[in-house]
Write a protein that holds these residues in place. Structure first.
Motif, PDB file in Angstrom:
ATOM      1  N   THR A  36       0.827  -1.213   0.000  1.00 15.79           N
ATOM      2  CA  THR A  36       0.000   0.000   0.000  1.00 15.79           C
ATOM      3  C   THR A  36       0.862   1.265   0.000  1.00 15.79           C
ATOM      4  O   THR A  36       0.416   2.312  -0.464  1.00 15.79           O
ATOM      5  CB  THR A  36      -0.973   0.052   1.199  1.00 15.79           C
ATOM      6  OG1 THR A  36      -0.215   0.093   2.408  1.00 15.79           O
ATOM      7  CG2 THR A  36      -1.904  -1.133   1.202  1.00 15.79           C
ATOM      8  N   TYR A  40       0.511   5.203  -1.942  1.00  7.64           N
ATOM      9  CA  TYR A  40       0.736   6.563  -1.415  1.00  7.64           C
ATOM     10  C   TYR A  40       1.863   7.250  -2.171  1.00  7.64           C
ATOM     11  O   TYR A  40       1.840   8.457  -2.394  1.00  7.64           O
ATOM     12  CB  TYR A  40       1.038   6.514   0.090  1.00  7.64           C
ATOM     13  CG  TYR A  40      -0.197   6.232   0.900  1.00  7.64           C
ATOM     14  CD1 TYR A  40      -1.086   7.253   1.221  1.00  7.64           C
ATOM     15  CD2 TYR A  40      -0.519   4.935   1.286  1.00  7.64           C
ATOM     16  CE1 TYR A  40      -2.258   6.994   1.930  1.00  7.64           C
ATOM     17  CE2 TYR A  40      -1.681   4.660   1.991  1.00  7.64           C
ATOM     18  CZ  TYR A  40      -2.542   5.693   2.306  1.00  7.64           C
ATOM     19  OH  TYR A  40      -3.701   5.448   2.994  1.00  7.64           O
ATOM     20  N   ARG A  92      10.478   5.130  -5.971  1.00  9.37           N
ATOM     21  CA  ARG A  92      11.330   4.639  -4.874  1.00  9.37           C
ATOM     22  C   ARG A  92      12.375   5.647  -4.405  1.00  9.37           C
ATOM     23  O   ARG A  92      13.359   5.272  -3.803  1.00  9.37           O
ATOM     24  CB  ARG A  92      12.026   3.328  -5.291  1.00  9.37           C
ATOM     25  CG  ARG A  92      11.074   2.189  -5.531  1.00  9.37           C
ATOM     26  CD  ARG A  92      10.456   1.681  -4.237  1.00  9.37           C
ATOM     27  NE  ARG A  92       9.149   1.087  -4.484  1.00  9.37           N
ATOM     28  CZ  ARG A  92       8.201   0.943  -3.560  1.00  9.37           C
ATOM     29  NH1 ARG A  92       8.401   1.332  -2.321  1.00  9.37           N
ATOM     30  NH2 ARG A  92       7.042   0.421  -3.865  1.00  9.37           N
ATOM     31  N   GLY A  97       9.230   9.370  -1.257  1.00  9.80           N
ATOM     32  CA  GLY A  97       8.924   8.785   0.057  1.00  9.80           C
ATOM     33  C   GLY A  97       8.555   9.850   1.077  1.00  9.80           C
ATOM     34  O   GLY A  97       7.590   9.699   1.830  1.00  9.80           O
ATOM     35  N   ALA A 100       5.189  11.251   0.216  1.00  9.70           N
ATOM     36  CA  ALA A 100       4.135  10.282   0.567  1.00  9.70           C
ATOM     37  C   ALA A 100       3.847  10.341   2.061  1.00  9.70           C
ATOM     38  O   ALA A 100       2.687  10.356   2.487  1.00  9.70           O
ATOM     39  CB  ALA A 100       4.563   8.875   0.161  1.00  9.70           C
ATOM     40  N   SER A 101       4.912  10.408   2.855  1.00  8.64           N
ATOM     41  CA  SER A 101       4.725  10.478   4.303  1.00  8.64           C
ATOM     42  C   SER A 101       3.980  11.768   4.666  1.00  8.64           C
ATOM     43  O   SER A 101       3.059  11.762   5.486  1.00  8.64           O
ATOM     44  CB  SER A 101       6.089  10.424   4.991  1.00  8.64           C
ATOM     45  OG  SER A 101       5.957  10.635   6.370  1.00  8.64           O
ATOM     46  N   SER A 104       0.218  11.672   3.243  1.00  9.90           N
ATOM     47  CA  SER A 104      -0.655  10.592   3.717  1.00  9.90           C
ATOM     48  C   SER A 104      -1.338  10.951   5.028  1.00  9.90           C
ATOM     49  O   SER A 104      -2.174  10.199   5.516  1.00  9.90           O
ATOM     50  CB  SER A 104       0.129   9.288   3.859  1.00  9.90           C
ATOM     51  OG  SER A 104       1.145   9.441   4.827  1.00  9.90           O
ATOM     52  N   GLY A 130       1.592  -1.977   5.266  1.00 14.01           N
ATOM     53  CA  GLY A 130       1.367  -0.534   5.329  1.00 14.01           C
ATOM     54  C   GLY A 130       1.538  -0.027   6.746  1.00 14.01           C
ATOM     55  O   GLY A 130       2.424  -0.481   7.482  1.00 14.01           O
ATOM     56  N   ARG A 131       0.700   0.943   7.115  1.00  7.93           N
ATOM     57  CA  ARG A 131       0.789   1.534   8.453  1.00  7.93           C
ATOM     58  C   ARG A 131      -0.508   1.325   9.237  1.00  7.93           C
ATOM     59  O   ARG A 131      -0.499   1.332  10.455  1.00  7.93           O
ATOM     60  CB  ARG A 131       1.039   3.046   8.345  1.00  7.93           C
ATOM     61  CG  ARG A 131       2.283   3.445   7.572  1.00  7.93           C
ATOM     62  CD  ARG A 131       3.534   2.991   8.290  1.00  7.93           C
ATOM     63  NE  ARG A 131       4.753   3.552   7.698  1.00  7.93           N
ATOM     64  CZ  ARG A 131       5.275   3.173   6.524  1.00  7.93           C
ATOM     65  NH1 ARG A 131       4.691   2.235   5.817  1.00  7.93           N
ATOM     66  NH2 ARG A 131       6.385   3.721   6.088  1.00  7.93           N
ATOM     67  N   ILE A 133      -3.105  -1.055   8.203  1.00  8.83           N
ATOM     68  CA  ILE A 133      -3.860  -2.164   7.602  1.00  8.83           C
ATOM     69  C   ILE A 133      -4.642  -2.912   8.690  1.00  8.83           C
ATOM     70  O   ILE A 133      -5.850  -3.120   8.566  1.00  8.83           O
ATOM     71  CB  ILE A 133      -2.928  -3.130   6.818  1.00  8.83           C
ATOM     72  CG1 ILE A 133      -2.027  -2.343   5.847  1.00  8.83           C
ATOM     73  CG2 ILE A 133      -3.758  -4.173   6.069  1.00  8.83           C
ATOM     74  CD1 ILE A 133      -2.738  -1.435   4.880  1.00  8.83           C
ATOM     75  N   ARG A 181      10.432  10.279  10.360  1.00  3.53           N
ATOM     76  CA  ARG A 181       9.302   9.700   9.637  1.00  3.53           C
ATOM     77  C   ARG A 181       8.421   8.859  10.576  1.00  3.53           C
ATOM     78  O   ARG A 181       7.203   8.922  10.511  1.00  3.53           O
ATOM     79  CB  ARG A 181       9.798   8.859   8.458  1.00  3.53           C
ATOM     80  CG  ARG A 181       8.630   8.638   7.524  1.00  3.53           C
ATOM     81  CD  ARG A 181       8.868   7.787   6.355  1.00  3.53           C
ATOM     82  NE  ARG A 181       9.851   8.272   5.407  1.00  3.53           N
ATOM     83  CZ  ARG A 181      10.027   7.657   4.234  1.00  3.53           C
ATOM     84  NH1 ARG A 181       9.294   6.629   3.919  1.00  3.53           N
ATOM     85  NH2 ARG A 181      10.907   8.097   3.390  1.00  3.53           N
ATOM     86  N   ASP A 185       4.513   9.477  11.163  1.00  2.46           N
ATOM     87  CA  ASP A 185       3.545   8.412  10.886  1.00  2.46           C
ATOM     88  C   ASP A 185       2.760   8.013  12.151  1.00  2.46           C
ATOM     89  O   ASP A 185       1.600   7.630  12.079  1.00  2.46           O
ATOM     90  CB  ASP A 185       4.249   7.174  10.304  1.00  2.46           C
ATOM     91  CG  ASP A 185       4.802   7.405   8.884  1.00  2.46           C
ATOM     92  OD1 ASP A 185       4.487   8.454   8.278  1.00  2.46           O
ATOM     93  OD2 ASP A 185       5.549   6.542   8.384  1.00  2.46           O
ATOM     94  N   ARG A 188       0.251  11.386  13.517  1.00  2.00           N
ATOM     95  CA  ARG A 188      -0.771  12.049  12.695  1.00  2.00           C
ATOM     96  C   ARG A 188      -2.161  11.684  13.217  1.00  2.00           C
ATOM     97  O   ARG A 188      -2.354  10.626  13.827  1.00  2.00           O
ATOM     98  CB  ARG A 188      -0.605  11.645  11.229  1.00  2.00           C
ATOM     99  CG  ARG A 188      -0.898  10.186  11.002  1.00  2.00           C
ATOM    100  CD  ARG A 188      -0.651   9.811   9.562  1.00  2.00           C
ATOM    101  NE  ARG A 188      -0.950   8.414   9.363  1.00  2.00           N
ATOM    102  CZ  ARG A 188      -0.386   7.656   8.448  1.00  2.00           C
ATOM    103  NH1 ARG A 188       0.521   8.154   7.645  1.00  2.00           N
ATOM    104  NH2 ARG A 188      -0.722   6.395   8.321  1.00  2.00           N
TER     105      ARG A 188
END
Ligand code: DC
Length: 228
Positions: A36, A40, A92, A97, A100-101, A104, A130-131, A133, A181, A185, A188
């Motif tokens: 996933t 993102y 990548r 990245g 995306a962080s 998201s 993912g983070r 799921i 990060r 994550d 949030r």
């Protein structure tokens, strides 16, 4: 949608080895691996291309529905399609990245990907990483794993990966980036990274990849996964 499949959810911080491990588990079990984070990242690429700043929630939210994300599998490998373009090779980078962080965190971005992720798991045996799921996307997943590792160990792995690719990098900076990060994550408001109550905690710091793979398969067998 009624669930007819076996689902394994694997969450954890950046660099814990989720994707490496999930791919191996998928291959051993004949499952589909759903990454996933790549979704993102594809959205992040879309925002970058449109020159949207990550702090501008209104602009990000307004743009999000315009990013048509699809997943396709080629020889068992997930390909991410952004508005008809296969962007798998472009997502990548550290820039993507970090974007995306940063993006998201917004509910509009997460909502945009929710149905896609749930739809994939409803009819197919998947291991999805993912983070959120186990906590949000697949709260009824048959097996939930929270895979973590010491930030220093994660930084060392990332450093090795980058230097092997011939990139120059600084170990301390990588470790700092990982810590930042994680912080973002986990703190949030929308779907923060946290261990689901019914998830099994696996600390991979001192384990080999194979040991983690075997552990996950054992946990899944203990939760109704039939032996092949
Ligand atoms: O796993 P990754 O590094 O490819 O993910 C990139 C970013 O996307 C990550 O920093 C947080 C976000 N992400 C998320 O919020 N929820 C997910 N299920 C997967 C990734």
């Amino acid at each position: 949608m009624e669930k007819t499949s076996y689902n394994i959810a694997i969450d954890g911080p950046a660099g814990a080895g989720k994707s490496t491990i999930a791919k191996l588990v998928a291959r051993k079990l004949g499952f589909v691996y759903v990454d996933t984070g790549a979704m993102y990242r594809a959205m992040a690429l879309y925002f970058i291309r449109r020159g949207i700043r990550p702090e501008d929630e209104a602009a990000v939210s307004q743009a999000a529905p315009g990013a048509g994300i699809l997943i396709r599998y080629e020889d068992g490998v997930q390909q991410v399609i952004l508005n008809g373009e296969n962007v798998s090779g472009l997502i990548r980078t550290e820039q993507v990245g970090n974007m995306a962080s940063a993006t998201s965190i917004y509910p509009a971005v997460r909502a945009h990907l929710l149905d896609l992720q749930r739809g994939l798991a409803a009819s197919t045996d998947v291991i999805m990483d993912g983070r959120d799921i186990g906590t949000c996307i697949l709260p009824d997943a048959d097996t939930k794993i929270f895979l973590t590792a010491d930030p220093h160990v994660r930084a060392m792995r990332r450093y090795k990966e980058l230097t092997e690719k011939g990139e120059t990098c600084n170990l301390q900076e990588i470790e700092q980036d990982i810590i930042e990060r994680d912080q973002r994550d986990m703190t949030r408001e929308t779907a923060p990274l946290r261990q689901a109550e019914d998830a099994v905690l696996v600390d991979g710091s001192q384990l080999t990849i194979d040991q983690v793979v075997e552990r996950i398969i054992r946990e899944a067998r203990a939760r109704g996964l039939k032996a092949e």
